[in-house]
Design an enzyme around this catalytic site. Structure first.
Site, PDB file in Angstrom:
ATOM      1  N   TRP B 141       0.885  -1.376  -0.104  1.00 22.68           N
ATOM      2  CA  TRP B 141      -0.109  -0.240  -0.046  1.00 22.68           C
ATOM      3  C   TRP B 141       1.201   1.010   0.537  1.00 22.68           C
ATOM      4  O   TRP B 141       1.658   1.180  -0.951  1.00 22.68           O
ATOM      5  CB  TRP B 141      -1.152  -0.318   0.979  1.00 22.68           C
ATOM      6  CG  TRP B 141      -2.109  -1.165   0.837  1.00 22.68           C
ATOM      7  CD1 TRP B 141      -1.869  -1.624   2.037  1.00 22.68           C
ATOM      8  CD2 TRP B 141      -3.125  -0.996   0.515  1.00 22.68           C
ATOM      9  NE1 TRP B 141      -3.862  -3.355   1.187  1.00 22.68           N
ATOM     10  CE2 TRP B 141      -3.838  -2.152   0.007  1.00 22.68           C
ATOM     11  CE3 TRP B 141      -3.676  -0.385  -1.071  1.00 22.68           C
ATOM     12  CZ2 TRP B 141      -5.536  -2.438  -0.308  1.00 22.68           C
ATOM     13  CZ3 TRP B 141      -4.755  -0.535  -1.638  1.00 22.68           C
ATOM     14  CH2 TRP B 141      -5.512  -1.421  -1.656  1.00 22.68           C
ATOM     15  N   SER B 142       0.809   1.846   1.203  1.00 25.14           N
ATOM     16  CA  SER B 142       1.416   3.018   1.037  1.00 25.14           C
ATOM     17  C   SER B 142       2.856   3.316   1.009  1.00 25.14           C
ATOM     18  O   SER B 142       3.496   4.160   1.057  1.00 25.14           O
ATOM     19  CB  SER B 142       0.699   4.596   1.184  1.00 25.14           C
ATOM     20  OG  SER B 142      -0.665   4.719   1.085  1.00 25.14           O
ATOM     21  N   VAL B 143       2.802   2.277   1.429  1.00 20.22           N
ATOM     22  CA  VAL B 143       5.229   2.514   1.666  1.00 20.22           C
ATOM     23  C   VAL B 143       5.207   2.708   0.378  1.00 20.22           C
ATOM     24  O   VAL B 143       6.502   2.704   0.627  1.00 20.22           O
ATOM     25  CB  VAL B 143       4.852   0.387   2.638  1.00 20.22           C
ATOM     26  CG1 VAL B 143       6.689   0.465   2.416  1.00 20.22           C
ATOM     27  CG2 VAL B 143       5.111   1.013   3.377  1.00 20.22           C
ATOM     28  N   SER B 144       5.041   1.778   0.240  1.00 22.74           N
ATOM     29  CA  SER B 144       5.256   2.393  -1.572  1.00 22.74           C
ATOM     30  C   SER B 144       5.261   3.593  -2.071  1.00 22.74           C
ATOM     31  O   SER B 144       6.879   4.106  -2.578  1.00 22.74           O
ATOM     32  CB  SER B 144       4.192   2.208  -2.682  1.00 22.74           C
ATOM     33  OG  SER B 144       3.175   0.767  -2.709  1.00 22.74           O
ATOM     34  N   LYS B 145       4.836   4.538  -1.204  1.00 24.83           N
ATOM     35  CA  LYS B 145       5.070   6.055  -1.382  1.00 24.83           C
ATOM     36  C   LYS B 145       6.298   6.109  -0.589  1.00 24.83           C
ATOM     37  O   LYS B 145       7.898   6.930  -1.134  1.00 24.83           O
ATOM     38  CB  LYS B 145       4.463   6.879  -0.615  1.00 24.83           C
ATOM     39  CG  LYS B 145       3.079   6.931  -1.513  1.00 24.83           C
ATOM     40  CD  LYS B 145       2.025   7.636  -0.015  1.00 24.83           C
ATOM     41  CE  LYS B 145       0.641   7.892  -1.269  1.00 24.83           C
ATOM     42  NZ  LYS B 145      -0.535   6.290  -0.702  1.00 24.83           N
TER      43      LYS B 145
END
Lengths: 427, 427
Positions: B141-145
Site C-alpha cells: 500500500w502506501s509504503v510504496s510512496k
C-alpha cells in the site's frame, strides 16, 4: 535433412500469407509502449496485444497485461551456463527452396526475439532482437504444454497418477454438466498423448473455434463486450462435447493439456505453478522466476500460459539432452526422457492433419520427428521452440513473434535451420 | 514512549469499529482460494479482494489478481541477513490503556501477516502467520510512496530533477484539461512533501472520494459496471481541481505521489519499476523481484501498488538505519537520509487532521515522529509498516491485513510496540 518428408505440395497448397518486412515491425523503432507514458495509439492491452505489430512487444510483457502466478526459482545461485561462443549467426546453409542464407537470416525472417544455442551444455550462441533482454520473460505459448507433460510423467513415475485411470474417476467435475461425458471414459494417457475424442477446434483465424472460448475462460484473450461465457477453465472444460473415439487418433487440442494440468494438480495436491517450481525451476537452478497466466479461479493456464526467460528454456533443454541431469543432480529420470524420445503412434498421428510435420508423432506433450538424431521438440504458435537433439548434443531455444500463429509455413525452414546448426557444430 | 502526544480524546472521539476475532479470519482455515480449483464461494478476484476476510489472503497474492510490472532483483546472490534470534514475540510490555501484553499479542491483534525485526542489521525476529512464506510478496500500500520518495531524492541529488521547478513546466500534460491548472504552479518539493493544493479526498469508506477514481484508473480497484471514467493515471491526474494554496499545509493525498512518480520517470527517462530496480533492488541485493501494480498505459502505481517480500522491506530499512550503506556499498547518500530524519514543517502538518500522529511531520514521502530516537516511518493502510529507529539501531518491518484501512485505531498500539521492542533490545 533430419526429416523424411514426402513430396507433398508446399504447405498443402495453402496460400502463403503476405508478411510484413521484419525491419518494419521493430517494436522499439515503432515506439510501442515507449514513452512515459506512451501515446494512446502506442498502448498495448490484453484487448489488442495479438494484433500486429503489437505482438512483437507484447509476447515478452504478458505479466504487465494480465494476472500471473509466479513460478518461484528459489533462493539459490542460478546454475552455470558456460559460454563457448561460435559465430553461428553468420553460418550459411541451403534453406528449403534452395536459397543460401545464414542462421541470422532465418532468425530475422521468422521474427525471432531471442535465440539460444547450447552445445554439450555450453552456450555457443545467445542472441536477442527488438530490445529483448536475457532477463525478459517471453510467452512460450504451447511450449507450456511440454512442461506440463514433464510434470505428468513425474507424477506417474511417483505413483501419484495412474496413466490408465479414466478421467471421470479423477475429476468428477468433468462429468457434471449436461453435455458431458466427453472426458469421463478417456484415460490419463489419452489426454497426455492427445488421442482422447473431444470436440475442440483450434483455429486461430476462426472465432467460432472452441479455442476462443478456452482463451476467454483462461484469460489469454480479452473477451468481447457482452461475453457471457465461462470465465474460468473449470467452468469451460466440462462444456466440451465428445467427438469420435477415445484413443483412435492424435488430434492436437489445448483442452487436453488443461485437463492434464488439472489431473496433475489433483494427483499431487499441489497447484501447477508451485509444482513446476519444486520439480523444475528450483532443481534446474533457473535464473528468473517464471510467470504463468492464471484464470479467475487461480488456475494456471497450463496449455499456453507459461512465460519464461530464454536461458531457462535452454537449461530445460540442456537437462533433457543430458538424459535428465543438470546442475549436479538427476532432475528427470532418464527413462522418462527415453519414453518421450520413443515417441507416440505414427499411424495415429496422421489423423491430425499436421501435413507440415509428416512423419512426426506426439508423446507426453512433446513433438517427436523420428529423425536419425532422436530429436524431440516443444513448440508454440508464433514461433516458440525448444529443439533437443541428443545425438548432436544440441539444444536450440527460440522465442519469436511471428505474425502467423500456425507454424505450417515455417516448419520446414525451422527444421532446416536446426539441421544446419547441428551440422555446423559437428565440424 | 517515543511520541509526545497531547491528551486528546481517544481516536478523536471516533467510534472504534467492531472487529472480527483474528483467529476467525485465518485464510487457510477459511479455505480462501484453497482447492484445485477452490469452490466458487472461496474465490478471490479484483472485484472482491478488499472485502473481509478475503483481504487476509489477497494482500500477498496481488499479482495473481491484476497485471504487474517486475522490479527486477538482478542476478546476484541476495545480500546476507544474519540471524541473531531473540524471543521478542514473548516480550511483554504495557500497551496503551495499561494492559500488559506481548509483542505476539500485538502482532495477532493487528492482523499481522509478517513481522521482521532487525537489530544492528541482524535478524532478531522473523515471524509469519496465515500461511505467509518469506518469499511471498505482500502489497505495501502506501509504503510504496516512501520508495518513490527515495527515487525522487536520488534524482534531485543527481541533478536530474529540480525541487523548486514548477510542475507545469515538467509535465505539460497536467496543464492540458479544462479544469486544470491544479498542478501547474505547484513545485516538485510541494508534491514531495504533500503540501500542494489539490482537491483530492482519500476516504476509503466514502465512494464519492477521489481516491476511488484514482484506484479505478490505476487498476487497484475493479471499476463498477458501467464505469466510464479514466482508465489510466495520466488520464486521471489532469482532471483533479485545485484546492487551497500551494505550500500552505500538509494534506496526505496519494495523487501527489503519482505526480511525483511521473516527475521522477520523466526526469530520469526511466520507467519507475526499472528505476527502482537499478537504484534499490539490484544494489540492495534483494532476495525477490518486487511487483508493481500497473495501469493500462504501462505506468507503475507508485502511490500504493508495490508488492515486495518482507525481508526486502527489512533490507531497505537496514540500509536506511545504517546511513545508506548496505551490501558493502553506499546506496543512498547519508545526507538524503538526514534530510528525511530532520522532517518537514510540524506546523504545516497540523493541517492534515492526522490526530493520531500528533507531533509528526511529513518529508520526502516519509512520516517523521520527531521522537528522541530520530525514527522515521513508511506506512500503508491496513497495517503496513517500515519503522526505522537509528538511535536504537532498530528496524521493524510489518505486513498486515487489518480490516480497517485507516491506522487511526492502531497508531498508538503500533508505536508502543515499536518502543517496547527498542527497549527490549537495549537491555
Amino acid at each position: 535433412m533430419m526429416t523424411d518428408d514426402q513430396d507433398l505440395p508446399p504447405f498443402g497448397g495453402m496460400a502463403i500469407p503476405e508478411l510484413p518486412d521484419p525491419a518494419s515491425v521493430e517494436p522499439l523503432a515503432l515506439g510501442l509502449m515507449q514513452g512515459l507514458p506512451p501515446p494512446p495509439d502506442k498502448r498495448i492491452t490484453l484487448a489488442n496485444y495479438r494484433d500486429y505489430p503489437n505482438a512483437r512487444w507484447a509476447y515478452r510483457h504478458m505479466r504487465e497485461l494480465a494476472p500471473t502466478l509466479r513460478v518461484w526459482r528459489g533462493r539459490g545461485t542460478p546454475s552455470a551456463l558456460e559460454p563457448a561462443p561460435r559465430d553461428l549467426l553468420a553460418h550459411r546453409y541451403e534453406a528449403p527452396g534452395g536459397a543460401r542464407q545464414s542462421i541470422g537470416d532465418w532468425f530475422t525472417q521468422t521474427y525471432g526475439d531471442g535465440l539460444l544455442v547450447l552445445h554439450r551444455g555450453r552456450v555457443v550462441l545467445e542472441h536477442y532482437a527488438g530490445g529483448m533482454q536475457p532477463q525478459d520473460l517471453h510467452l512460450a505459448w504451447s511450449v507450456s504444454k511440454s512442461f506440463v507433460g514433464l510434470l505428468a510423467q513425474l507424477a506417474i513415475e511417483a505413483g501419484q497418477l495412474d496413466p490408465e485411470a479414466p478421467i471421470g474417476a479423477l475429476i468428477p467435475e468433468l462429468n457434471a454438466t449436461s453435455s458431458a461425458g466427453a472426458w469421463t471414459a478417456a484415460t490419463v494417457r489419452q489426454v497426455l498423448d492427445m488421442t482422447a475424442g473431444i470436440r475442440y477446434r483450434e483455429i486461430y483465424t476462426d472465432p467460432s473455434s472452441e479455442v476462443f472460448g478456452y482463451a476467454f475462460a483462461g484469460g489469454l484473450f480479452a473477451p468481447p463486450a457482452g461475453y457471457a461465457g465461462p470465465r474460468s477453465l473449470d467452468a469451460f472444460l466440462p462444456m466440451l462435447a465428445p467427438e469420435g473415439e477415445h484413443g483412435a487418433g492424435f488430434h492436437y487440442k489445448t483442452a487436453h493439456t488443461e485437463v492434464l494440468a488439472w489431473l496433475v494438480a489433483r494427483a499431487t495436491g499441489t497447484p501447477l505453478a508451485e509444482l513446476l517450481s519444486r520439480q523444475l525451476w528450483q532443481p534446474l537452478g533457473m535464473e528468473e522466476d517464471g510467470a504463468f497466466g492464471v484464470d479467475p479461479a487461480g488456475t494456471a493456464v497450463g496449455g499456453g500460459g507459461l512465460n519464461l526467460a530464454l536461458r531457462d528454456l535452454g537449461r530445460t533443454g540442456a537437462m533433457l539432452a543430458a538424459g535428465g541431469r543438470w546442475n549436479g543432480r538427476q532432475i528427470v529420470p532418464t527413462a522418462l526422457i527415453e519414453d518421450i524420445r520413443r515417441g507416440g503412434d505414427r499411424e495415429k498421428f496422421k489423423a491430425s492433419g499436421y501435413i507440415e510435420r509428416f512423419g512426426y508423432s506426439y508423446r507426453n506433450q512433446w513433438w517427436v520427428p523420428h529423425d536419425a538424431d532422436g530429436s524431440f521438440e516443444a513448440k508454440g504458435i508464433h514461433g516458440q521452440h525448444l529443439h533437443v537433439n541428443p545425438a548432436a548434443e544440441l539444444v536450440v531455444a527460440k522465442f519469436s513473434s511471428h505474425p502467423v500463429s500456425t507454424t505450417l509455413f515455417t516448419q520446414h525452414a525451422d527444421r532446416a535451420a536446426f539441421a544446419a546448426i547441428a551440422a555446423a557444430l559437428r565440424t
